[in-house]
Design a protein around this motif. Sequence first.
Motif, mmCIF file in Angstrom:
data_model
loop_
_atom_site.group_PDB
_atom_site.id
_atom_site.type_symbol
_atom_site.label_atom_id
_atom_site.label_comp_id
_atom_site.label_asym_id
_atom_site.label_seq_id
_atom_site.Cartn_x
_atom_site.Cartn_y
_atom_site.Cartn_z
ATOM 1 N N GLY A 36 9.323 0.136 2.937
ATOM 2 C CA GLY A 36 8.640 0.362 4.203
ATOM 3 C C GLY A 36 7.813 1.617 4.156
ATOM 4 N N ILE A 38 4.754 4.133 6.891
ATOM 5 C CA ILE A 38 3.770 4.161 7.965
ATOM 6 C C ILE A 38 2.581 3.313 7.526
ATOM 7 N N CYS A 39 2.027 2.500 8.434
ATOM 8 C CA CYS A 39 0.907 1.643 8.026
ATOM 9 C C CYS A 39 -0.311 1.784 8.914
ATOM 10 N N CYS A 40 -0.251 2.568 9.981
ATOM 11 C CA CYS A 40 -1.425 2.776 10.835
ATOM 12 C C CYS A 40 -1.184 3.998 11.711
ATOM 13 N N CYS A 45 2.027 2.839 13.722
ATOM 14 C CA CYS A 45 2.819 1.677 13.303
ATOM 15 C C CYS A 45 3.619 1.980 12.040
ATOM 16 N N LEU A 46 4.787 1.381 12.002
ATOM 17 C CA LEU A 46 5.690 1.488 10.868
ATOM 18 C C LEU A 46 5.950 0.079 10.345
ATOM 19 N N THR A 47 5.810 -0.100 9.036
ATOM 20 C CA THR A 47 6.126 -1.401 8.471
ATOM 21 C C THR A 47 7.449 -1.352 7.712
ATOM 22 N N SER A 49 9.971 -4.181 5.302
ATOM 23 C CA SER A 49 10.003 -5.509 4.679
ATOM 24 C C SER A 49 11.439 -5.974 4.530
ATOM 25 N N HIS A 124 3.298 -7.691 14.527
ATOM 26 C CA HIS A 124 2.914 -8.758 13.599
ATOM 27 C C HIS A 124 4.038 -8.965 12.594
ATOM 28 N N PHE A 126 4.083 -10.687 8.499
ATOM 29 C CA PHE A 126 3.308 -11.338 7.441
ATOM 30 C C PHE A 126 4.260 -11.762 6.330
ATOM 31 N N GLN A 133 6.910 -8.939 5.846
ATOM 32 C CA GLN A 133 6.566 -7.616 6.312
ATOM 33 C C GLN A 133 6.482 -7.623 7.841
ATOM 34 N N ILE A 135 5.410 -5.458 11.165
ATOM 35 C CA ILE A 135 4.598 -4.330 11.609
ATOM 36 C C ILE A 135 5.053 -3.990 13.026
ATOM 37 N N ILE A 138 5.138 2.074 16.970
ATOM 38 C CA ILE A 138 6.101 3.142 17.258
ATOM 39 C C ILE A 138 5.906 3.581 18.714
#
Lengths: 189, 189
Positions: A36, A38-40, A45-47, A49, A124, A126, A133, A135, A138
């Motif tokens: 996992g 931070i993704c944005c 956002c935190l991702t 998997s 989301h 994916f 994954q 998303i 936060i």
Amino acid sequence: MKKSLGANTLIFPTPVWCVGSYDKDGKPNVMTIAWGGICCSRPPCLTISLRKATYTYGNIMERGAYTVSVPSIEFADEADYFGIVSGRSQDKFQRSGLTPVRSDLVDAPYVEEFPMILECKLLHHFEIGLHTQFIGEIMDVKVDRDLLLDDGNPDILKVSPLVYATKAQAYHQVGDLVGKAFQIGKRFS
Amino acid sequence: MKKSLGANTLIFPTPVWCVGSYDKDGKPNVMTIAWGGICCSRPPCLTISLRKATYTYGNIMERGAYTVSVPSIEFADEADYFGIVSGRSQDKFQRSGLTPVRSDLVDAPYVEEFPMILECKLLHHFEIGLHTQFIGEIMDVKVDRDLLLDDGNPDILKVSPLVYATKAQAYHQVGDLVGKAFQIGKRFS
């Protein structure tokens, strides 16, 4: 000289994060992950998997929410336990003696004793392959007051999160300051 | 007592990874990120998040590939520099004195002097918000031979990757072993 180690998920560092969720009966569960990040930044956002086979996967799909509780080194044993067994077979909060707290912001519980908490609303998901994954936006970050610096930001050495060394399957602590970002590299620019 | 710090991208630990790519003229570039992580075990995949405004974003979209070079603490200054300026305005390899190596597996360069390298083929990209998430299949992991343990796995203390403390904007090293995963938690199960 570099040696080729093949196609695998070996990289340093990876995190040790405990994902909180409720099952369909409202029982709190928590599982530990290292996949996992931070993704944005906006929205924040935190991702994470997860494999479909996990109990947490179904919980998040049903509830549309999860938390991430960051264990400090004194809770390394508990965090490891949360990654060993499934919430289908054991009540991990009960066995570890840690306390589930219902988030006011999302439909998921977090670990009261852990120093840093993120509450996430599922945006989301994916399908990538073995892992899906998630998303999550936060909604809030909560940190123990006595771990904050004078500027209001948390002190990473006081939070004392774990770092996971893949393959070696070892937990490490965070060590000394190396330098300040956006400063030590200026001499090249 | 926990304090609410609001909706933001604050979590520990985050990585310090240098993303290598070629521009349309074949010039190698490298930028440093903290937003990323492993996102799937099979196929092995690494996700990184970039703003559309970055030079690297366009490079990856055009070339369908990227590398991640993991800096050791002795290259903290160079890694920081790679995150300060854009490859549009400066040749970062030239200014830092580091060496771009063309991957044999994907259409992207990596940093020869860094101890751990991942070569990734772009599989997907997802628009999340300010950041776009790239999902890359890891085609190979390469590690300096003298940093490997007897079992063939890299020693995280010898690789000596950086950990990024968000908000404080500080780089830390990885510290002592805390315990072995899938072992120290067994007493609860």
